[in-house]
Enzyme design. Sequence first.
Site, PDB file in Angstrom:
ATOM      1  N   LYS A 103      39.019  51.962  11.329  1.00 12.38           N
ATOM      2  CA  LYS A 103      38.329  51.203  10.278  1.00 12.38           C
ATOM      3  C   LYS A 103      38.300  52.043   9.014  1.00 12.38           C
ATOM      4  O   LYS A 103      38.307  53.268   9.075  1.00 12.38           O
ATOM      5  CB  LYS A 103      36.883  50.878  10.701  1.00 12.38           C
ATOM      6  N   GLY A 215      25.985  34.011   7.004  1.00  9.06           N
ATOM      7  CA  GLY A 215      27.167  34.554   6.318  1.00  9.06           C
ATOM      8  C   GLY A 215      28.145  33.424   6.058  1.00  9.06           C
ATOM      9  O   GLY A 215      28.474  32.651   6.968  1.00  9.06           O
TER      10      GLY A 215
HETATM   11  P1  NAD Z   1      33.211  38.227   3.766  1.00  9.69           P
HETATM   12  O1  NAD Z   1      33.107  39.269   2.743  1.00  9.69           O
HETATM   13  O2  NAD Z   1      34.303  37.236   3.641  1.00  9.69           O
HETATM   14  O3  NAD Z   1      31.821  37.437   3.917  1.00  9.69           O
HETATM   15  C1  NAD Z   1      30.600  38.050   4.154  1.00  9.69           C
HETATM   16  C2  NAD Z   1      29.516  36.989   3.949  1.00  9.69           C
HETATM   17  O4  NAD Z   1      28.258  37.492   4.382  1.00  9.69           O
HETATM   18  C3  NAD Z   1      29.327  36.551   2.499  1.00  9.69           C
HETATM   19  O5  NAD Z   1      29.154  35.146   2.472  1.00  9.69           O
HETATM   20  C4  NAD Z   1      28.028  37.245   2.091  1.00  9.69           C
HETATM   21  O6  NAD Z   1      27.350  36.547   1.067  1.00  9.69           O
HETATM   22  C5  NAD Z   1      27.271  37.170   3.402  1.00  9.69           C
HETATM   23  N1  NAD Z   1      26.150  38.080   3.511  1.00  9.69           N
HETATM   24  C6  NAD Z   1      26.056  39.382   3.172  1.00  9.69           C
HETATM   25  N2  NAD Z   1      24.823  39.848   3.445  1.00  9.69           N
HETATM   26  C7  NAD Z   1      24.126  38.798   3.986  1.00  9.69           C
HETATM   27  C8  NAD Z   1      22.816  38.625   4.499  1.00  9.69           C
HETATM   28  N3  NAD Z   1      21.950  39.625   4.524  1.00  9.69           N
HETATM   29  N4  NAD Z   1      22.467  37.413   4.992  1.00  9.69           N
HETATM   30  C9  NAD Z   1      23.328  36.387   4.984  1.00  9.69           C
HETATM   31  N5  NAD Z   1      24.590  36.491   4.526  1.00  9.69           N
HETATM   32  C10 NAD Z   1      24.976  37.673   4.036  1.00  9.69           C
HETATM   33  O7  NAD Z   1      33.306  39.013   5.172  1.00  9.69           O
HETATM   34  P2  NAD Z   1      33.984  38.504   6.513  1.00  9.69           P
HETATM   35  O8  NAD Z   1      35.394  38.924   6.514  1.00  9.69           O
HETATM   36  O9  NAD Z   1      33.612  37.085   6.740  1.00  9.69           O
HETATM   37  O10 NAD Z   1      33.252  39.443   7.579  1.00  9.69           O
HETATM   38  C11 NAD Z   1      31.961  39.123   8.091  1.00  9.69           C
HETATM   39  C12 NAD Z   1      31.729  39.920   9.362  1.00  9.69           C
HETATM   40  O11 NAD Z   1      32.775  39.633  10.289  1.00  9.69           O
HETATM   41  C13 NAD Z   1      31.746  41.448   9.211  1.00  9.69           C
HETATM   42  O12 NAD Z   1      30.874  42.021  10.164  1.00  9.69           O
HETATM   43  C14 NAD Z   1      33.177  41.813   9.558  1.00  9.69           C
HETATM   44  O13 NAD Z   1      33.313  43.144   9.977  1.00  9.69           O
HETATM   45  C15 NAD Z   1      33.421  40.831  10.694  1.00  9.69           C
HETATM   46  N6  NAD Z   1      34.823  40.560  10.982  1.00  9.69           N
HETATM   47  C16 NAD Z   1      35.658  40.077  10.021  1.00  9.69           C
HETATM   48  C17 NAD Z   1      36.973  39.801  10.351  1.00  9.69           C
HETATM   49  C18 NAD Z   1      37.937  39.191   9.370  1.00  9.69           C
HETATM   50  O14 NAD Z   1      39.072  38.869   9.779  1.00  9.69           O
HETATM   51  N7  NAD Z   1      37.578  38.974   8.140  1.00  9.69           N
HETATM   52  C19 NAD Z   1      37.431  40.060  11.648  1.00  9.69           C
HETATM   53  C20 NAD Z   1      36.557  40.533  12.605  1.00  9.69           C
HETATM   54  C21 NAD Z   1      35.230  40.768  12.253  1.00  9.69           C
END
Ligand code: NAD
Length: 413
Positions: A103, A215
């Site tokens: 990561k 989220g």
């Molecule tokens: P992103 O940046 O696209 O979205 C994150 C979202 O979370 C945003 O809408 C933001 O406003 C919201 N957010 C932040 N703090 C918040 C809070 N306190 N309460 C409510 N909402 C809040 O990120 P993503 O890619 O969707 O990733 C989200 C999670 O999923 C992370 O933990 C990431 O590690 C995990 N993840 C992502 C992927 C991927 O392919 N993108 C894969 C596996 C895991």
Amino acid sequence: MTSPFEEAKRQVDSAADKLGISKPMRARLKKPDLFYSFWVRIRLDNRRRAKFMGFRSQYNNALGPYKGGIRFHPDETAETIRALSAWMTWKCSLTGLPLGGAKGGIICDPSKLSESELERLSKAYSKKITKIIGPWKDIPAPDVYTNSQTMAWMLEEYESVIKTSAPGAFTGKPVELGGHAGRHESTGKGVVITTREALKRLRLKPRQTSAIIQGFGNVGQFAAKYYEELGIKVIGYSDSSGAIFNSKGIKFKEVLAHKKKEGKLATMTGVKHMSNDSLLTQKCDILAPCALEGIITRKNAFEIKAKIIAEGANGPTTVDADKILFKRGILVIPDILCNAGGVIGSYFEWSMNNTGEYWTLNKYNKNLDSVLTKSFDKIYKLYEKEKNIDFRETAYMIAVKRVADAMRLRGRQ
Ligand code: NAD
């Protein structure tokens, strides 16, 4: 509260106890192979110079090249990156991928940077890690506040330094640069596939269930879209601006249109507004945390009313909360399974880049569904056999064992 990496180590210890893993092996499974921290320096649009802290944690490559996303976040820490790289290792192992875990991230607030500043920052970061990454070394992907455009910039810099075309060095790329149309949606889709399997085991019909999604980014949006397609009523959403709720359901399309127009959910009308914390404890069947780590703790675990927690985010539930949820009969689909659709999709993309054989979207989605369904089934069978072990611990037993076996075969003890 303990740090995410302390939580990650406790999860390994718990599995290692059950598997009877030796002390030296356990110690190796609880630390990254390499943790690299460095300054990323760029020129801002106003010609001033700025520096940002960057990290890359390569956790374990016993099963294959290191693999894991890159985050841009103002609250990023070295400990979170270490934890995320551990979780990537267990995720790849659990789902049978020939990949290890890594990561990376930069402490920065992307909302305060212009497009050209973000480009310079992405390229400068890529340059810093060029020596330690590559299609057969370590393959980054997008994560929180990074996307396919970030990967395009990083790939460009990487290839210009090594002077070789290497599309397999990054995944989650734009389709034009060797990405795949399915990758963007694959994490959210995986959340829905694993939830569908959990509903079957609990004998619940999707059309009679409701979901709350915390989220509204890449993972949360596609989880919402495909929950709705499956017939699940989504009754609550949140983003960093606040939470919206309506027990009769809120149409995904309307939420998306509002988010695109206004940039935040907090200003949406015709819905009930509440704090992000209180959204988590509203009555629903499925709670899908899809934002950040450490949001379900021993403080709110007793108040959660969902029957299933689908961990779209990495590390949203603490070890203490897990124990409470298990006692309360709530099934937690652990992050290392629930959001594994992202890395499975990345693995497909990487394989296609390396072989030059590209799949149709249909084949991509069918294979994604198959890998996740089989992984779910494997854990569930062991979960039913092993009494008094929760679903996450069962998943960890499978994941940690596969890595430990590979380490032993390599003579790494
Ligand atoms: P992103 O940046 O696209 O979205 C994150 C979202 O979370 C945003 O809408 C933001 O406003 C919201 N957010 C932040 N703090 C918040 C809070 N306190 N309460 C409510 N909402 C809040 O990120 P993503 O890619 O969707 O990733 C989200 C999670 O999923 C992370 O933990 C990431 O590690 C995990 N993840 C992502 C992927 C991927 O392919 N993108 C894969 C596996 C895991």
